[in-house]
Design an enzyme around this catalytic site. Sequence first.
Site, PDB file in Angstrom:
ATOM      1  N   ARG A 228       1.194  -0.437   1.107  1.00  0.00           N
ATOM      2  CA  ARG A 228       0.623   0.210   2.274  1.00  0.00           C
ATOM      3  C   ARG A 228       1.588   0.086   3.450  1.00  0.00           C
ATOM      4  NH1 ARG A 228      -2.222   2.506  -0.720  1.00  0.00           N
ATOM      5  NH2 ARG A 228      -4.505   2.685  -0.742  1.00  0.00           N
ATOM      6  N   HIS A 276       3.940   9.135  -0.101  1.00  0.00           N
ATOM      7  CA  HIS A 276       2.805   8.432  -0.716  1.00  0.00           C
ATOM      8  C   HIS A 276       2.462   9.051  -2.071  1.00  0.00           C
ATOM      9  CE1 HIS A 276      -0.943   5.826   0.312  1.00  0.00           C
ATOM     10  NE2 HIS A 276      -0.760   5.883  -0.996  1.00  0.00           N
TER      11      HIS A 276
HETATM   12  N1  LIG Z   1       1.831   4.024  -3.030  1.00  0.00           N
HETATM   13  C1  LIG Z   1       0.942   4.395  -3.929  1.00  0.00           C
HETATM   14  O1  LIG Z   1       0.915   5.550  -4.385  1.00  0.00           O
HETATM   15  C2  LIG Z   1      -0.060   3.383  -4.442  1.00  0.00           C
HETATM   16  C3  LIG Z   1      -0.799   3.670  -5.600  1.00  0.00           C
HETATM   17  C4  LIG Z   1      -1.717   2.724  -6.073  1.00  0.00           C
HETATM   18  C5  LIG Z   1      -1.885   1.532  -5.395  1.00  0.00           C
HETATM   19  N2  LIG Z   1      -1.162   1.294  -4.273  1.00  0.00           N
HETATM   20  C6  LIG Z   1      -1.316   0.032  -3.560  1.00  0.00           C
HETATM   21  O2  LIG Z   1      -1.047  -1.026  -4.488  1.00  0.00           O
HETATM   22  C7  LIG Z   1      -1.963  -2.095  -4.240  1.00  0.00           C
HETATM   23  C8  LIG Z   1      -2.094  -2.970  -5.473  1.00  0.00           C
HETATM   24  O3  LIG Z   1      -2.810  -2.268  -6.485  1.00  0.00           O
HETATM   25  P1  LIG Z   1      -3.330  -3.119  -7.750  1.00  0.00           P
HETATM   26  O4  LIG Z   1      -4.239  -2.215  -8.536  1.00  0.00           O
HETATM   27  O5  LIG Z   1      -2.180  -3.791  -8.430  1.00  0.00           O
HETATM   28  O6  LIG Z   1      -4.206  -4.236  -7.013  1.00  0.00           O
HETATM   29  P2  LIG Z   1      -4.749  -5.622  -7.601  1.00  0.00           P
HETATM   30  O7  LIG Z   1      -5.938  -5.981  -6.777  1.00  0.00           O
HETATM   31  O8  LIG Z   1      -4.891  -5.525  -9.091  1.00  0.00           O
HETATM   32  O9  LIG Z   1      -3.562  -6.665  -7.305  1.00  0.00           O
HETATM   33  C9  LIG Z   1      -3.395  -7.205  -6.027  1.00  0.00           C
HETATM   34  C10 LIG Z   1      -2.474  -8.402  -6.132  1.00  0.00           C
HETATM   35  O10 LIG Z   1      -2.169  -8.856  -4.825  1.00  0.00           O
HETATM   36  C11 LIG Z   1      -2.364 -10.269  -4.761  1.00  0.00           C
HETATM   37  N3  LIG Z   1      -2.798 -10.646  -3.415  1.00  0.00           N
HETATM   38  C12 LIG Z   1      -3.844 -10.167  -2.726  1.00  0.00           C
HETATM   39  N4  LIG Z   1      -3.952 -10.786  -1.546  1.00  0.00           N
HETATM   40  C13 LIG Z   1      -2.927 -11.681  -1.490  1.00  0.00           C
HETATM   41  C14 LIG Z   1      -2.478 -12.636  -0.538  1.00  0.00           C
HETATM   42  N5  LIG Z   1      -3.137 -12.811   0.616  1.00  0.00           N
HETATM   43  N6  LIG Z   1      -1.395 -13.401  -0.838  1.00  0.00           N
HETATM   44  C15 LIG Z   1      -0.742 -13.237  -2.012  1.00  0.00           C
HETATM   45  N7  LIG Z   1      -1.103 -12.354  -2.961  1.00  0.00           N
HETATM   46  C16 LIG Z   1      -2.178 -11.588  -2.690  1.00  0.00           C
HETATM   47  C17 LIG Z   1      -3.427 -10.561  -5.794  1.00  0.00           C
HETATM   48  O11 LIG Z   1      -3.323 -11.896  -6.230  1.00  0.00           O
HETATM   49  C18 LIG Z   1      -3.068  -9.574  -6.884  1.00  0.00           C
HETATM   50  O12 LIG Z   1      -2.069 -10.173  -7.699  1.00  0.00           O
HETATM   51  C19 LIG Z   1      -3.241  -1.380  -3.820  1.00  0.00           C
HETATM   52  O13 LIG Z   1      -4.070  -2.215  -3.024  1.00  0.00           O
HETATM   53  C20 LIG Z   1      -2.713  -0.193  -3.015  1.00  0.00           C
HETATM   54  O14 LIG Z   1      -2.627  -0.544  -1.651  1.00  0.00           O
HETATM   55  C21 LIG Z   1      -0.264   2.187  -3.769  1.00  0.00           C
HETATM   56  O1  LIG Z   2      -4.427   3.216  -3.413  1.00  0.00           O
HETATM   57  C1  LIG Z   2      -4.172   4.224  -4.095  1.00  0.00           C
HETATM   58  O2  LIG Z   2      -4.798   4.556  -5.113  1.00  0.00           O
HETATM   59  C2  LIG Z   2      -3.043   5.104  -3.687  1.00  0.00           C
HETATM   60  O3  LIG Z   2      -2.319   4.535  -2.629  1.00  0.00           O
HETATM   61  C3  LIG Z   2      -3.560   6.445  -3.279  1.00  0.00           C
HETATM   62  O4  LIG Z   2      -4.129   6.314  -2.031  1.00  0.00           O
END
Ligand SMILES: NC(=O)c1ccc[n+]([C@@H]2O[C@H](COP(=O)([O-])OP(=O)(O)OC[C@H]3O[C@@H](n4cnc5c(N)ncnc54)[C@H](O)[C@@H]3O)[C@@H](O)[C@H]2O)c1
Ligand SMILES: O=C(O)[C@H](O)CO
Length: 313
Positions: A228, A276
């Site tokens: 993000r 994004h």
């Molecule tokens: N750019 C994009 O297109 C895109 C797409 C999908 C997801 N994302 C982002 O990726 C992020 C992660 O997705 P995910 O499905 O892997 O999430 P998830 O919840 O499976 O994993 C989150 C990870 O972050 C760690 N974490 C959370 N808070 C923490 C802290 N305070 N200190 C240390 N570690 C911490 C958790 O332990 C976990 O390992 C989403 O929240 C989203 O913001 C971006």
């Molecule tokens: O969090 C997600 O799924 C991607 O960033 C799309 O917003």
Amino acid sequence: MNILFYHPTFNPESWVNGLAQRLPQAQVRVWQPGDDAPADYALVWQPPREMLANRSGLKGIFALGAGVDAILAQERQAPGTLPAGVPLLRLEDTGMAQQMREYVLAYVLRFFRRMDEYQLQQQQKQWQPLKPHRQERFTIGIMGAGVLGQQVAQALVALGFTVRCWSRSPKQIAGVESFHGRENLPAFLHETRLLVNLLPNTPETVGILDLALMKQLASQAYLINAARGAHLKEGDLLTALEQGQVAAAALDVFADEPLARMHPFWSHPRVTVTPHIAAVTLPSQAMDQIAANIRAIEQGGTPSGQVDRERGY
Ligand SMILES: NC(=O)c1ccc[n+]([C@@H]2O[C@H](COP(=O)([O-])OP(=O)(O)OC[C@H]3O[C@@H](n4cnc5c(N)ncnc54)[C@H](O)[C@@H]3O)[C@@H](O)[C@H]2O)c1
Ligand SMILES: O=C(O)[C@H](O)CO
């Protein structure tokens, strides 16, 4: 069973039809202003406050993405946007892990093979081989070792990189050194040459990518932010690039999106901007997971992807 759908940009018809095929017993409708008719489930992304506020009877709210920071921010800004006690569920993988592997590997290899620098040389018609980076001195650190981070880590290990991850709690990922908690963040950052951010945006992680953190990385480090925009202190990155602490960055997310046309990132020679798109919601796979979760809830089971509203993800 009544299902509500709202997304500011997705084609609602394909979702309504796809969900009806997967859940024949359901009546699926696109939410319209003023619709306060009963509903059992809501599928949403950036829902207007009136859609869910004061709505009773919901058994589940499904975010149409992996990150739920925006909807939780709506709740913080206008308490009651999300009815209390209703499970909030997010998408786990549903094809986003493969996309994220592709995105991160693309930029890891771009930076590791110095293709970013060759691109700049080409603009000067400069024929100059550069000293290759050595894998054993090119440690990759992944912040956020969850559904996406773990799969990215495994793909990088398979390519022979030294990979470490940082998360809230210890992780067991083959070939990946695990660090956890704020107290171990300095050790995680020390000698990390390429940093990948895949953290959720929470009150604990907002602004975490600041100059103080970047200075703890190996010199001439690389940054890939695919989580993000709220994580990155954008001015600090510009300073770190100017001071040579950071050699180059690939950014898919920004504090304000779309990125303003006058933003310095657009023209910075060592910043790559993508809109994004690192890992987008794939409707078919998303609907498969949501339908399975609805069936689980209807049968008294436990759905996947349940969000801890207090924790923020
Ligand atoms: N750019 C994009 O297109 C895109 C797409 C999908 C997801 N994302 C982002 O990726 C992020 C992660 O997705 P995910 O499905 O892997 O999430 P998830 O919840 O499976 O994993 C989150 C990870 O972050 C760690 N974490 C959370 N808070 C923490 C802290 N305070 N200190 C240390 N570690 C911490 C958790 O332990 C976990 O390992 C989403 O929240 C989203 O913001 C971006
Ligand atoms: O969090 C997600 O799924 C991607 O960033 C799309 O917003």
